[in-house]
Design an enzyme around this catalytic site. Sequence first.
Site, PDB file in Angstrom:
ATOM      1  N   GLU A 138      48.764  47.036  26.685  1.00 49.73           N
ATOM      2  CA  GLU A 138      47.302  46.979  26.644  1.00 49.73           C
ATOM      3  C   GLU A 138      46.710  47.094  25.236  1.00 49.73           C
ATOM      4  O   GLU A 138      45.875  47.954  24.971  1.00 49.73           O
ATOM      5  CB  GLU A 138      46.718  48.054  27.580  1.00 49.73           C
ATOM      6  CG  GLU A 138      47.201  47.846  29.012  1.00 49.73           C
ATOM      7  CD  GLU A 138      46.790  48.948  29.983  1.00 49.73           C
ATOM      8  OE1 GLU A 138      46.073  49.876  29.572  1.00 49.73           O
ATOM      9  OE2 GLU A 138      47.188  48.869  31.152  1.00 49.73           O
ATOM     10  N   ASN A 190      52.357  43.681  27.149  1.00 50.02           N
ATOM     11  CA  ASN A 190      51.864  43.669  28.528  1.00 50.02           C
ATOM     12  C   ASN A 190      50.374  44.013  28.513  1.00 50.02           C
ATOM     13  O   ASN A 190      49.956  44.919  27.793  1.00 50.02           O
ATOM     14  CB  ASN A 190      52.657  44.758  29.291  1.00 50.02           C
ATOM     15  CG  ASN A 190      52.428  44.763  30.777  1.00 50.02           C
ATOM     16  OD1 ASN A 190      52.501  43.726  31.416  1.00 50.02           O
ATOM     17  ND2 ASN A 190      52.173  45.938  31.334  1.00 50.02           N
ATOM     18  N   HIS A 239      46.205  43.048  37.996  1.00 47.98           N
ATOM     19  CA  HIS A 239      45.509  43.971  38.895  1.00 47.98           C
ATOM     20  C   HIS A 239      44.224  43.270  39.327  1.00 47.98           C
ATOM     21  O   HIS A 239      43.224  43.286  38.614  1.00 47.98           O
ATOM     22  CB  HIS A 239      45.183  45.286  38.176  1.00 47.98           C
ATOM     23  CG  HIS A 239      46.391  46.115  37.887  1.00 47.98           C
ATOM     24  ND1 HIS A 239      47.152  46.670  38.894  1.00 47.98           N
ATOM     25  CD2 HIS A 239      46.972  46.473  36.723  1.00 47.98           C
ATOM     26  CE1 HIS A 239      48.158  47.349  38.354  1.00 47.98           C
ATOM     27  NE2 HIS A 239      48.080  47.234  37.039  1.00 47.98           N
ATOM     28  N   ASP A 295      48.592  43.684  42.131  1.00 47.19           N
ATOM     29  CA  ASP A 295      48.003  44.169  43.380  1.00 47.19           C
ATOM     30  C   ASP A 295      46.619  43.541  43.523  1.00 47.19           C
ATOM     31  O   ASP A 295      46.050  43.056  42.541  1.00 47.19           O
ATOM     32  CB  ASP A 295      47.976  45.700  43.519  1.00 47.19           C
ATOM     33  CG  ASP A 295      47.411  46.436  42.319  1.00 47.19           C
ATOM     34  OD1 ASP A 295      46.676  45.826  41.518  1.00 47.19           O
ATOM     35  OD2 ASP A 295      47.690  47.639  42.188  1.00 47.19           O
ATOM     36  N   GLU A 309      52.337  43.776  37.295  1.00 48.54           N
ATOM     37  CA  GLU A 309      51.749  44.910  38.013  1.00 48.54           C
ATOM     38  C   GLU A 309      50.826  44.422  39.132  1.00 48.54           C
ATOM     39  O   GLU A 309      49.765  44.997  39.383  1.00 48.54           O
ATOM     40  CB  GLU A 309      50.966  45.819  37.049  1.00 48.54           C
ATOM     41  CG  GLU A 309      51.794  46.299  35.874  1.00 48.54           C
ATOM     42  CD  GLU A 309      51.070  47.291  34.960  1.00 48.54           C
ATOM     43  OE1 GLU A 309      49.992  47.803  35.346  1.00 48.54           O
ATOM     44  OE2 GLU A 309      51.585  47.555  33.864  1.00 48.54           O
TER      45      GLU A 309
HETATM   46  O1  G2I Z   1      46.376  52.016  36.097  1.00 47.92           O
HETATM   47  C1  G2I Z   1      47.277  51.112  36.676  1.00 47.92           C
HETATM   48  C2  G2I Z   1      48.291  50.633  35.679  1.00 47.92           C
HETATM   49  C3  G2I Z   1      47.618  49.782  34.620  1.00 47.92           C
HETATM   50  N1  G2I Z   1      48.589  49.248  33.686  1.00 47.92           N
HETATM   51  C4  G2I Z   1      49.446  50.222  33.074  1.00 47.92           C
HETATM   52  C5  G2I Z   1      50.093  51.119  34.104  1.00 47.92           C
HETATM   53  O2  G2I Z   1      50.869  52.102  33.461  1.00 47.92           O
HETATM   54  C6  G2I Z   1      49.079  51.747  35.003  1.00 47.92           C
HETATM   55  O3  G2I Z   1      49.796  52.590  35.929  1.00 47.92           O
HETATM   56  C7  G2I Z   1      49.139  53.715  36.380  1.00 47.92           C
HETATM   57  C8  G2I Z   1      50.027  54.476  37.333  1.00 47.92           C
HETATM   58  O4  G2I Z   1      50.342  53.665  38.443  1.00 47.92           O
HETATM   59  C9  G2I Z   1      49.276  55.696  37.835  1.00 47.92           C
HETATM   60  O5  G2I Z   1      50.124  56.508  38.647  1.00 47.92           O
HETATM   61  O6  G2I Z   1      48.807  54.523  35.298  1.00 47.92           O
HETATM   62  C10 G2I Z   1      47.991  55.602  35.705  1.00 47.92           C
HETATM   63  C11 G2I Z   1      47.505  56.365  34.489  1.00 47.92           C
HETATM   64  O7  G2I Z   1      46.907  55.538  33.556  1.00 47.92           O
HETATM   65  C12 G2I Z   1      48.790  56.506  36.644  1.00 47.92           C
HETATM   66  O8  G2I Z   1      47.953  57.516  37.154  1.00 47.92           O
HETATM   67  C13 G2I Z   1      48.291  58.805  36.782  1.00 47.92           C
HETATM   68  C14 G2I Z   1      47.164  59.704  37.231  1.00 47.92           C
HETATM   69  O9  G2I Z   1      45.969  59.294  36.577  1.00 47.92           O
HETATM   70  C15 G2I Z   1      47.469  61.110  36.863  1.00 47.92           C
HETATM   71  O10 G2I Z   1      46.460  61.948  37.353  1.00 47.92           O
HETATM   72  C16 G2I Z   1      48.822  61.500  37.403  1.00 47.92           C
HETATM   73  O11 G2I Z   1      49.172  62.790  36.937  1.00 47.92           O
HETATM   74  O12 G2I Z   1      49.496  59.216  37.396  1.00 47.92           O
HETATM   75  C17 G2I Z   1      49.868  60.490  36.964  1.00 47.92           C
HETATM   76  C18 G2I Z   1      51.256  60.802  37.511  1.00 47.92           C
HETATM   77  O13 G2I Z   1      51.250  60.705  38.908  1.00 47.92           O
END
Ligand code: G2I
Length: 612
Positions: free
Chosen positions: A176, A217, A253, A284, A282
């Site tokens: 990003e 990415n 996304h 969805d 990614e």
């Molecule tokens: O936001 C969707 C994706 C966008 N592109 C980059 C990816 O890395 C990103 O993935 C998401 C994860 O799927 C989430 O699971 O990134 C988020 C954070 O930017 C992740 O969320 C975080 C929560 O915000 C936290 O509260 C939590 O502690 O996941 C953490 C671990 O479960």
Amino acid sequence: MTLAPAPPYRSRHRSIRRGLTAALITAATVLLPVTAAGAAPTGTAVAAASPTLNELAAAKGRYFASATDNPELTDTSYTATLGSEFGQITPGNSMKWDTTEPQRGQFSFAKGDAVVSFAQAHGQDVRGHTLVWHSQLPGWVSALPASEVRAAMESHIAGEAGHYKGRIKAWDVVNEPFNDDGTYRTSPFYNAMGKDYIAYALQAAHAADPGAKLYINDYNTDGLGAKSDAMYNLVRDLKAQGVPIDGVGFQAHLAVQYGFPTQMQQNLQRFADLGVDVAVTELDVRMVLPADATKLAAQSDYYRRVTEACLGVSRCVGITIWDYTDKYSWVPGTFSGQGLACLWDANLQPKPVLDVVRTALGATGSGDTTAPSVPAGLTVTGTSSSSVSLSWTASTDSVGVTGYDIFRGGTQVGSSTGTSFTNSGLSASTSYSFTVRAKDAAGNVSAQSSPVTGATTAGSGGGGSLKVQYKNNDSAAGDNQIKPGLQLVNTGSGAVALSSVKIRYWFSGEAGSSNYSAWCDYAVVGCGSLSQSVSSSGSSTAGADHYLEVGFSSGSLAAGASSGEMQLRFAKSDWSNFSEADDYSRGTNTSFADAPKIGVYVNGTLVWGAAP
Ligand code: G2I
């Protein structure tokens, strides 16, 4: 082509073998019904649906993958499908910097190792995600003086990519890097090194694991536009400089309330043409809850189109969904009131949209023989001297409606994925009879709807040889920009001098500044040959107190020719929001369709469309 050669390595061999197996078993299994792998008893090894998503993809030379996360790996119903259906997995969080190096120099790989172990136990590849990202970054990095950031970044990459050397198929090295307008995102890395941090990161990753494919990415780069142009220019420059970059990841996304990415396949292709791989990383497709038939049909359509876009580009290596089940989707936690973005539901049951993806990947014999319901409520929503616009109520289907065919006098005149259509090229002052039928992914079609009659208006003497087509390029109806996509079509028998032509798009300016800026983001004819400006219209019709006027400096449009797409955008000088929903010229269609409420003028005379 790149400084990072790709020696075959063990997990790659495994996935090739899985692909060959898929090709061999496909013929034997096509008539079997799709089984619900996720419904297996907890803790029991399951036979995956045959063929699996990855087997279908492998038969096309691709992989099909899912994101996952450590807490989910203890859910045995979940892991049964994760381990069997996909050829590759991406850790959603466990390889991010805040997890792997929470304190400077203190690495912690337990969570990432658990994901790699799971993958190895199931013959899967791993996509590493992610080495350098502005988010989920430990505080100590942000607190570093600029002079220390490069060393810290290179040490992080050496430590993490070195730890996983030989076990990662592809790394999202940089995640990003861009803002939505295509400028570089500020981050500790950009602030310290400018855009060179990207090359430094790729070089460090190459040194740490020369066998891994190295990617950049990002999101909102899936279609043509300012942000993907910025990524394109970056990748082109990196390639020219010999920086080791192997691929570009397109997160995808998506959301049904926004348009489908503009010309996604063409966009992926232009990156591939730079000599890099591309991947959907990614995917969805979320929606505002509650779901309804229209939203579910749009979701199926988006999934199908992304799958087709990847299959249409030989260097698109595979598709990763950002977890396969609504049970563990990131969407509801981030977008309040939205969800249902995944292919399996929150009970780990396959959703109808899964069959749409399977069909797009080439599966046959889904067993679906149920036709959609007959479209109801067919009505005429507008007429001009040469067109009739129709709308109808969405049909329902046991799997999912994929679109509609429109008939005039019993002959098909078009199709639509939404519930509206404009039939153009008609004669003035003439009545026509229309019907519509619905179709699904398995090829089942409904009976024809009840007919409706639409009569074109009398011609205005303008000749009517020009028309304008429109699609909505805007991602939000309530934000501070309006983004019409236009193309001018010459339906007449002679060439038209473009300098005589003006196109008007009427909208409501709402409160805020009455000064505007307008831009051309992309035009087949070249933005340099277009002019665009916003004026007050003087009309009291709702949603039409201003208009965007687009003009051409030169050139001519041959009989039967189209100008091709023109991506326009405008905003108020104070960047206050619009409320576009009721704008006179606006439509919700995201593919080009005739636009009877956008005006075309030749030497000041209206020749197409109805002015407000
Ligand atoms: O936001 C969707 C994706 C966008 N592109 C980059 C990816 O890395 C990103 O993935 C998401 C994860 O799927 C989430 O699971 O990134 C988020 C954070 O930017 C992740 O969320 C975080 C929560 O915000 C936290 O509260 C939590 O502690 O996941 C953490 C671990 O479960």
